[in-house]
Design a protein around this motif. Structure first.
Motif, short mmCIF file in Angstrom:
data_model
loop_
_atom_site.label_atom_id
_atom_site.label_comp_id
_atom_site.label_asym_id
_atom_site.label_seq_id
_atom_site.Cartn_x
_atom_site.Cartn_y
_atom_site.Cartn_z
N THR A 112 0.89 -1.28 -0.14
CA THR A 112 -0.18 0.04 -0.13
C THR A 112 0.87 1.03 0.06
O THR A 112 0.58 2.27 -0.93
CB THR A 112 -1.04 0.12 1.16
N ALA A 113 1.95 1.38 0.91
CA ALA A 113 2.94 2.17 0.93
C ALA A 113 3.64 2.43 -0.23
O ALA A 113 4.20 3.49 -0.86
CB ALA A 113 3.53 2.42 2.08
N ASN A 114 4.17 1.18 -0.74
CA ASN A 114 5.02 1.22 -1.92
C ASN A 114 4.56 1.63 -2.98
O ASN A 114 5.29 2.47 -3.75
CB ASN A 114 5.44 -0.20 -2.18
N ALA A 115 3.10 1.48 -3.58
CA ALA A 115 2.65 2.10 -4.40
C ALA A 115 2.59 3.82 -4.37
O ALA A 115 2.64 4.43 -5.64
CB ALA A 115 1.15 1.61 -4.58
N VAL A 116 2.40 4.07 -3.23
CA VAL A 116 2.64 5.77 -3.05
C VAL A 116 3.82 6.23 -3.41
O VAL A 116 4.13 7.15 -4.15
CB VAL A 116 2.14 6.17 -1.79
N ARG A 117 4.85 5.52 -2.92
CA ARG A 117 6.40 5.87 -3.34
C ARG A 117 6.50 5.69 -4.65
O ARG A 117 7.31 6.50 -5.64
CB ARG A 117 7.44 4.92 -2.46
N TYR A 118 5.96 4.90 -5.51
CA TYR A 118 6.31 4.72 -6.94
C TYR A 118 5.76 6.03 -7.74
O TYR A 118 6.19 6.15 -8.83
CB TYR A 118 5.50 3.43 -7.58
N CYS A 119 4.74 6.70 -7.11
CA CYS A 119 4.33 8.04 -7.79
C CYS A 119 5.25 9.17 -7.32
O CYS A 119 4.92 10.22 -7.40
CB CYS A 119 2.93 8.33 -7.38
N ASP A 120 6.42 9.03 -6.51
CA ASP A 120 7.33 9.86 -6.04
C ASP A 120 6.49 10.74 -4.92
O ASP A 120 6.76 12.05 -4.73
CB ASP A 120 7.61 10.89 -6.86
N ALA A 121 5.50 10.18 -4.14
CA ALA A 121 4.75 10.88 -3.34
C ALA A 121 4.96 9.93 -1.83
O ALA A 121 5.90 9.32 -1.73
CB ALA A 121 3.14 10.47 -3.48
N THR A 122 4.24 10.84 -0.82
CA THR A 122 4.58 10.35 0.53
C THR A 122 3.63 9.62 1.24
O THR A 122 2.57 10.24 1.38
CB THR A 122 5.25 11.63 1.31
N PRO A 123 3.68 8.53 1.73
CA PRO A 123 2.49 7.85 2.86
C PRO A 123 2.51 8.87 4.07
O PRO A 123 3.39 9.36 4.64
CB PRO A 123 3.36 6.58 2.91
N HIS A 124 1.32 9.03 4.38
CA HIS A 124 1.16 9.84 5.60
C HIS A 124 0.27 8.79 6.47
O HIS A 124 -0.88 8.82 6.28
CB HIS A 124 0.09 11.12 5.30
N PHE A 125 0.85 8.41 7.59
CA PHE A 125 0.06 7.21 8.11
C PHE A 125 -0.94 7.75 9.21
O PHE A 125 -0.58 8.52 10.03
CB PHE A 125 1.15 6.44 8.87
N VAL A 126 -1.79 6.92 9.24
CA VAL A 126 -2.90 7.28 10.15
C VAL A 126 -3.37 5.95 10.69
O VAL A 126 -3.02 4.83 10.69
CB VAL A 126 -4.45 7.94 9.30
N ASP A 127 -4.31 6.26 11.96
CA ASP A 127 -4.89 5.15 12.88
C ASP A 127 -5.81 4.49 12.36
O ASP A 127 -6.57 4.52 11.43
CB ASP A 127 -5.09 5.87 14.22
N SER A 128 -5.92 3.29 13.20
CA SER A 128 -7.05 2.18 12.60
C SER A 128 -7.98 2.30 13.78
O SER A 128 -7.85 2.75 14.58
CB SER A 128 -6.36 0.79 12.79
N ASN A 129 -9.23 1.49 13.53
CA ASN A 129 -10.32 1.30 14.46
C ASN A 129 -10.43 -0.16 14.81
O ASN A 129 -10.31 -0.99 13.76
CB ASN A 129 -11.41 2.01 13.52
#
Length: 394
Positions: A112-129
């Motif tokens: 999930t995060a790797n795909a964001v990196r492939y776009c030269d973008a940055t994952p911004h992590f958020v919490d779970s329920n």
């Protein structure tokens, strides 16, 4: 007296889990999740071989896309080589630009995060329920309200100055997220929703199939998923223009011509081969049987684990229908310290069990990414255990 009793239960917990698994799985070694082939797999594969169309052009690719669209209710499905490729292209279709941020659950598989990196973008992590295991809409709303501002129609991270472009919920273990609430947050903060439905083919949020609720959704058909094409994934959308562009980008951006090789932008060699699609067509025919088997397995596990203090079996969230892709135990505070002992005891006797993934912000490539408070995810990851979940167990 109650403290001594809690301690005794905790100490006995690994063997109680082993006994419960033995009651359901029998004495032999059992994989976490194995594929099941009992339909037209050989017939369709042989037909694909006989046709000589085994690569990215062939009748089974078209058929698999049409079958997926019909099954999920999506207007369009575009088959690709794997779920990560599907996510990569879905994010590009959503307009993710280099330097953007994408809201990602810390509790998810690394793809999930790797795909964001492939776009030269940055994952911004958020919490779970804890009820859904997916992104928590209330904590997300609170976090965005404190950390972002609206500027020229974009959601801006005040600390980094970057655009937060996309909200990327993932349906953990096949259990649907609280999509209505997440959609509301996305609407209020100007975000595009792209669903990572890699694990949730056959799961429904109300009357809608997961992956069809956001603007774009993605599926995975890896060997351990509820159906498999060997490798493979798909992009789902109700937007005809996006579907057309998805097919173009995943086919090396080649313009149609009888013989010329003309490519009008940088594309990707991501199309699913016909052989894989043939396998997928046969597997998709078996979905009703797979789903019924997995629900029976859940009910059997619920029976044997219901009397064990210190844990509970993860069930489907309210107003959803889960595919129960991976069955999971959630330890409570009595059993929280026994996770690794349970993993050792169960694997020692041949029952393949696994913890949830390491949280992404704790992994080396993602340690410096922006993140919200992750208290729930940090608790969940210490208490979740996946147990054998193959469709042929029940």
């Amino acid at each position: 007296m109650s403290l001594d009793n809690s301690s005794r239960i905790s100490d006995d917990l690994p063997q109680q889990v082993v006994a419960a698994l033995r009651a359901v799985c029998g004495e032999s070694s059992v994989a976490l999740h194995a594929p099941r082939f009992k339909g037209n797999e050989w017939k369709y594969l042989r037909d694909s071989l006989d046709s000589t169309f085994v690569s990215s052009v062939g009748a089974y690719v078209d058929r698999f896309e049409a079958d997926l669209a019909k099954y999920t209710g999506a207007k369009h499905a575009v088959a690709v080589v794997n779920g990560t490729a599907a996510l990569h292209v879905a994010l590009l279709l959503a307009g993710v630009q280099p330097g953007d941020e994408v809201l990602v659950p810390a509790l998810t598989f690394v793809a999930t995060a790797n795909a964001v990196r492939y776009c030269d973008a940055t994952p911004h992590f958020v919490d779970s329920n804890e009820a859904t295991l997916g992104i928590d809409p209330d904590s997300l709303r609170d976090w965005l309200g404190r950390m972002t501002e609206q500027r020229e129609g974009f959601c801006i991270n005040r600390e980094t100055g970057k655009i937060i472009r996309v909200l990327l919920p993932m349906h953990t273990f096949g259990h649907p997220c609280a999509m209505d609430a997440l959609q509301a947050v996305a609407s209020d903060f100007g975000l595009i929703v792209v669903e990572d439905a890699a694990e949730s083919l056959g799961s429904w949020y109300g009357e809608r199939h997961t992956g069809t609720i956001g603007r774009i959704g993605t599926l995975s058909f890896n060997g351990n998923k509820i159906i498999t094409t060997g490798g493979g994934g798909a992009i789902l959308t109700n937007d005809t223009a996006l579907a057309r562009r998805a097919k173009h980008l995943t086919t090396t951006a080649k313009l149609q011509h009888r013989w010329e090789y003309e490519h009008d932008e940088v594309g990707f060699n991501y199309r699913m081969p016909n052989l894989n699609a043939a396998l997928g067509c046969a597997q998709l025919e078996l979905m009703p049987e797979f789903l019924a088997s997995k629900r029976r397995l859940y009910q059997r596990y619920r029976e044997v684990f219901s009397g064990i203090a210190g844990l509970r079996l993860v069930g489907e969230p309210a107003h959803t229908q889960s595919n129960f892709w991976l069955q999971a135990l959630l330890l409570d505070q009595v059993g929280a310290g026994q996770r690794d002992s349970i993993l050792t005891a169960t694997n020692d006797v041949g029952y393949m069990t696994r913890p949830a993934w390491r949280l992404l912000h704790q992994m080396m490539p993602y340690r410096n990414c922006p993140r919200a408070s992750l208290a729930v995810a940090e608790s969940l990851v210490q208490r979740l255990i996946n147990i054998p979940s193959s469709a042929d167990i029940a």
